[in-house]
Design an enzyme around this catalytic site. Structure first.
Site, PDB file in Angstrom:
ATOM      1  N   GLU A  80      44.913  54.136 -30.699  1.00  8.93           N
ATOM      2  CA  GLU A  80      45.716  53.415 -31.768  1.00  8.93           C
ATOM      3  C   GLU A  80      46.960  52.673 -31.095  1.00  8.93           C
ATOM      4  O   GLU A  80      47.604  52.082 -31.772  1.00  8.93           O
ATOM      5  CB  GLU A  80      46.171  54.128 -32.784  1.00  8.93           C
ATOM      6  CG  GLU A  80      47.032  55.535 -32.722  1.00  8.93           C
ATOM      7  CD  GLU A  80      47.217  56.377 -33.840  1.00  8.93           C
ATOM      8  OE1 GLU A  80      47.787  55.704 -34.655  1.00  8.93           O
ATOM      9  OE2 GLU A  80      46.898  57.484 -33.938  1.00  8.93           O
ATOM     10  N   CYS A 112      44.818  59.029 -35.451  1.00 11.78           N
ATOM     11  CA  CYS A 112      44.658  60.215 -34.437  1.00 11.78           C
ATOM     12  C   CYS A 112      43.285  60.762 -34.145  1.00 11.78           C
ATOM     13  O   CYS A 112      42.808  61.678 -33.620  1.00 11.78           O
ATOM     14  CB  CYS A 112      45.734  61.197 -34.753  1.00 11.78           C
ATOM     15  SG  CYS A 112      47.270  60.628 -34.840  1.00 11.78           S
ATOM     16  N   HIS A 234      45.158  69.497 -34.599  1.00  9.87           N
ATOM     17  CA  HIS A 234      45.915  68.093 -34.062  1.00  9.87           C
ATOM     18  C   HIS A 234      47.523  68.617 -34.262  1.00  9.87           C
ATOM     19  O   HIS A 234      47.782  68.992 -35.387  1.00  9.87           O
ATOM     20  CB  HIS A 234      45.301  66.833 -34.891  1.00  9.87           C
ATOM     21  CG  HIS A 234      46.354  65.903 -35.029  1.00  9.87           C
ATOM     22  ND1 HIS A 234      46.685  65.113 -33.663  1.00  9.87           N
ATOM     23  CD2 HIS A 234      47.168  65.240 -35.962  1.00  9.87           C
ATOM     24  CE1 HIS A 234      47.515  64.171 -34.197  1.00  9.87           C
ATOM     25  NE2 HIS A 234      47.742  64.307 -35.277  1.00  9.87           N
ATOM     26  N   LYS A 243      51.849  75.750 -39.722  1.00  5.94           N
ATOM     27  CA  LYS A 243      51.833  75.464 -41.181  1.00  5.94           C
ATOM     28  C   LYS A 243      50.324  75.471 -41.878  1.00  5.94           C
ATOM     29  O   LYS A 243      50.131  76.279 -42.801  1.00  5.94           O
ATOM     30  CB  LYS A 243      52.640  74.207 -41.630  1.00  5.94           C
ATOM     31  CG  LYS A 243      53.922  74.195 -41.516  1.00  5.94           C
ATOM     32  CD  LYS A 243      54.601  72.975 -42.241  1.00  5.94           C
ATOM     33  CE  LYS A 243      56.069  72.939 -42.235  1.00  5.94           C
ATOM     34  NZ  LYS A 243      56.804  72.251 -43.143  1.00  5.94           N
TER      35      LYS A 243
HETATM   36  N1  CAA Z   1      66.848  75.556 -37.990  1.00  3.15           N
HETATM   37  C1  CAA Z   1      65.775  75.818 -37.940  1.00  3.15           C
HETATM   38  N2  CAA Z   1      64.842  75.149 -38.644  1.00  3.15           N
HETATM   39  C2  CAA Z   1      65.508  73.730 -39.343  1.00  3.15           C
HETATM   40  C3  CAA Z   1      66.807  73.546 -39.233  1.00  3.15           C
HETATM   41  C4  CAA Z   1      67.711  74.567 -38.214  1.00  3.15           C
HETATM   42  N3  CAA Z   1      69.003  74.279 -38.306  1.00  3.15           N
HETATM   43  N4  CAA Z   1      67.153  72.558 -39.780  1.00  3.15           N
HETATM   44  C5  CAA Z   1      66.029  72.166 -40.518  1.00  3.15           C
HETATM   45  N5  CAA Z   1      64.800  72.961 -40.068  1.00  3.15           N
HETATM   46  C6  CAA Z   1      63.545  72.631 -40.769  1.00  3.15           C
HETATM   47  C7  CAA Z   1      63.468  72.453 -41.892  1.00  3.15           C
HETATM   48  O1  CAA Z   1      63.383  73.588 -42.829  1.00  3.15           O
HETATM   49  C8  CAA Z   1      61.592  71.701 -41.732  1.00  3.15           C
HETATM   50  O2  CAA Z   1      60.841  73.044 -41.740  1.00  3.15           O
HETATM   51  P1  CAA Z   1      59.812  73.114 -42.979  1.00  3.15           P
HETATM   52  O3  CAA Z   1      59.004  71.841 -43.275  1.00  3.15           O
HETATM   53  O4  CAA Z   1      59.034  74.431 -42.426  1.00  3.15           O
HETATM   54  O5  CAA Z   1      60.688  73.643 -44.172  1.00  3.15           O
HETATM   55  C9  CAA Z   1      61.781  71.306 -40.537  1.00  3.15           C
HETATM   56  O6  CAA Z   1      62.762  71.741 -39.730  1.00  3.15           O
HETATM   57  C10 CAA Z   1      61.922  69.748 -40.472  1.00  3.15           C
HETATM   58  O7  CAA Z   1      62.680  69.310 -41.311  1.00  3.15           O
HETATM   59  P2  CAA Z   1      62.948  68.118 -42.323  1.00  3.15           P
HETATM   60  O8  CAA Z   1      61.546  68.300 -42.910  1.00  3.15           O
HETATM   61  O9  CAA Z   1      64.167  68.044 -43.030  1.00  3.15           O
HETATM   62  O10 CAA Z   1      62.553  66.889 -41.322  1.00  3.15           O
HETATM   63  P3  CAA Z   1      62.563  65.568 -41.295  1.00  3.15           P
HETATM   64  O11 CAA Z   1      62.591  65.018 -42.729  1.00  3.15           O
HETATM   65  O12 CAA Z   1      63.658  64.784 -40.520  1.00  3.15           O
HETATM   66  O13 CAA Z   1      61.231  64.902 -40.709  1.00  3.15           O
HETATM   67  C11 CAA Z   1      59.128  64.792 -40.403  1.00  3.15           C
HETATM   68  C12 CAA Z   1      60.060  65.687 -40.289  1.00  3.15           C
HETATM   69  C13 CAA Z   1      58.779  64.409 -41.713  1.00  3.15           C
HETATM   70  C14 CAA Z   1      57.696  65.638 -39.622  1.00  3.15           C
HETATM   71  C15 CAA Z   1      59.229  63.589 -39.521  1.00  3.15           C
HETATM   72  O14 CAA Z   1      59.565  63.886 -38.113  1.00  3.15           O
HETATM   73  C16 CAA Z   1      58.128  62.599 -39.316  1.00  3.15           C
HETATM   74  O15 CAA Z   1      58.004  61.699 -40.646  1.00  3.15           O
HETATM   75  N6  CAA Z   1      57.214  62.476 -38.361  1.00  3.15           N
HETATM   76  C17 CAA Z   1      55.987  61.623 -38.139  1.00  3.15           C
HETATM   77  C18 CAA Z   1      55.030  61.916 -39.100  1.00  3.15           C
HETATM   78  C19 CAA Z   1      54.180  62.994 -38.708  1.00  3.15           C
HETATM   79  O16 CAA Z   1      54.097  63.507 -37.542  1.00  3.15           O
HETATM   80  N7  CAA Z   1      53.155  63.476 -39.604  1.00  3.15           N
HETATM   81  C20 CAA Z   1      52.414  64.718 -39.583  1.00  3.15           C
HETATM   82  C21 CAA Z   1      51.244  64.485 -40.278  1.00  3.15           C
HETATM   83  S1  CAA Z   1      50.456  62.960 -40.096  1.00  3.15           S
HETATM   84  C22 CAA Z   1      49.579  63.353 -38.547  1.00  3.15           C
HETATM   85  O17 CAA Z   1      49.169  64.239 -38.123  1.00  3.15           O
HETATM   86  C23 CAA Z   1      48.781  62.037 -38.046  1.00  3.15           C
HETATM   87  C24 CAA Z   1      49.928  61.653 -36.757  1.00  3.15           C
HETATM   88  O18 CAA Z   1      49.797  62.233 -35.670  1.00  3.15           O
HETATM   89  C25 CAA Z   1      51.364  60.861 -37.039  1.00  3.15           C
END
Ligand code: CAA
Length: 391
Positions: A80, A112, A234, A243
């Site tokens: 992609e 992906c 993936h 998860k």
């Molecule tokens: N110590 C330990 N853990 C902590 C922490 C700390 N101090 N602070 C936060 N965390 C944990 C949170 O509890 C959370 O865990 P859980 O989900 O298990 O509760 C984790 O860290 C992440 O925290 P947030 O959810 O607050 O993180 P965020 O909002 O900043 O973003 C994300 C996370 C949404 C994955 C972001 O990085 C993102 O948008 N990534 C791109 C999209 C993506 O990868 N999507 C995956 C599915 S889509 C797909 O698979 C296709 C592809 O390749 C893109």
């Protein structure tokens, strides 16, 4: 009965990386959010001299013998991060690696997921033409942007696989279940060099797709979680796979759940250090499992969950061959990762902003890049690639 599957696999990434603790400090986050919450420790950083073409060529270069180069029947590149709206990455790879003139070459796109489509197409072709071999490459650069929540889930690399009737690594079983639905969880409009994403939503859709195809798989095949010795996912970030795995662990007993969790840990060793490779990510997880799980034995069944935003999901299984280690280059893989150069956050940001984009004439610094194949720039609106001799 004839069996078809993966004969050999190789991996390429850039020679540069960023430590996720450094990134956390720069972004004002607790490092444990990135290291544990997201499950990433390091991230590949791509210099302007690498793109989807060079990463693909650098992976496939390690894979093919001279004879295979001359005889390969199909070159399938899943990406992609394509470099042209018309011309496929596969044709650049064909020229750079001097592959068979009488081969088919094609680029596949569906986020992906498309590496899995490529693998299935290869399996089906070889099933009909058992004397032929097909090259499948999944190559990508995951870019979300500086200071975005997706930044910690960036990464890059390519996995090359040779599919043949000599499945030295694993047989690809004919048991796929797949599904497709129009969902806006992640996309990249044609004028964007970075992905747009609804992050939390995308993670939920991933889990929903996994649960649905996994249920269909069980209904269709009669197999259950107890029939699997490892589940490979993936990994857009490695916590994502954990998860999904945890969602289904209650389906088995405690001892088996513990062994699936141990296998999962082995499968995420490399992704933790490289980040998301989009199309190649599932296959990097497989490589990591094969290289790092000491309990694996021939004959074991491995579950594979492929997910591509937009969205498409597929679950299928592999049966491991006793000879699987012979199809890998584990030492080369470790060396590649260990010899990378660490960058400071400002140095990473400069390279990120300096990525070569568009068709205007420009040069890409390639002198510091130790890869065999590099992008040297754009001239007359054409991308210029070069093979460097290292040895
Ligand atoms: N110590 C330990 N853990 C902590 C922490 C700390 N101090 N602070 C936060 N965390 C944990 C949170 O509890 C959370 O865990 P859980 O989900 O298990 O509760 C984790 O860290 C992440 O925290 P947030 O959810 O607050 O993180 P965020 O909002 O900043 O973003 C994300 C996370 C949404 C994955 C972001 O990085 C993102 O948008 N990534 C791109 C999209 C993506 O990868 N999507 C995956 C599915 S889509 C797909 O698979 C296709 C592809 O390749 C893109």
């Amino acid at each position: 009965m004839m069996t078809v599957g993966i004969e050999k696999m190789r991996f390429a990434t850039s020679n540069l990386y960023l430590d996720m603790t450094d990134l956390a400090h720069a972004r004002g986050e607790d490092p444990n959010k990135y290291l544990l919450g997201i499950g990433q420790t390091e991230q590949a950083v791509v210099p302007p001299s690498q793109d989807a073409v060079t990463l693909a060529a650098n992976a496939a270069e390690q894979l093919l013998t001279k004879q295979e180069r001359a005889e390969i029947a199909e070159i399938i590149v899943a990406t992609e991060s394509g470099v042209d709206h018309s011309k496929s990455v596969a044709i650049y790879v064909q020229r750079l690696l001097e592959l068979n003139r009488y081969a088919r070459a094609i680029e596949l796109k569906q986020a992906c997921y498309s590496g899995t489509f490529g693998l299935m197409q290869a399996r089906d072709y070889v099933s009909l033409h058992p004397d032929k071999k097909v090259l499948v490459i999944a190559t990508d650069i995951a870019r979300y942007g500086l200071n975005t929540s997706g930044e910690v889930t960036q990464g890059a690399g390519a996995v090359a696989m040779l599919v043949s009737a000599n499945p030295q690594i694993a047989v690809i079983n004919d048991d796929s279940q797949f599904m497709t639905a129009d969902i806006m969880d992640f996309w990249r409009p044609v004028d964007h060099d970075k992905a747009l994403v609804d992050g939390k939503y995308s993670a939920n859709v991933y889990r929903d797709f996994f649960k649905e195809v996994w249920q269909r798989y069980q209904d269709t095949t009669g197999l259950t979680l107890t029939d699997f010795d490892a589940m490979v996912f993936h990994l857009p970030f490695t916590k994502m796979g954990l998860k999904a795995l945890r969602d289904v662990l209650p389906e088995t007993d405690e001892a088996h759940a513990a062994s699936l969790l141990a296998a999962f840990e082995a499968s995420r060793v490399y992704s933790k250090r490289v980040g998301n490779l989009y199309t190649g990510s599932l296959y990097l997880s497989l490589l990591s499992l094969l290289a790092n799980d000491t309990q694996l034995r021939g004959g074991q069944r491995i579950g594979m969950f492929s997910y591509g935003s937009g969205a498409e999901g597929e679950f299928f299984s592999l049966t491991l061959a006793p000879t699987f280690k012979a199809g890998l280059d584990v030492l080369g893989m470790e060396k590649l990762l260990d010899q990378r150069q660490q960058l400071s956050v400002p140095a990473y940001e400069e390279l990120f902003e300096g990525a070569l984009w568009g068709s205007a004439d420009q040069k890409a610094q390639s002198k510091q890049d130790p890869a065999h194949f590099v992008l040297t720039g754009v001239q007359n609106q054409q991308r210029q690639y070069r093979r460097q001799t290292r040895d």
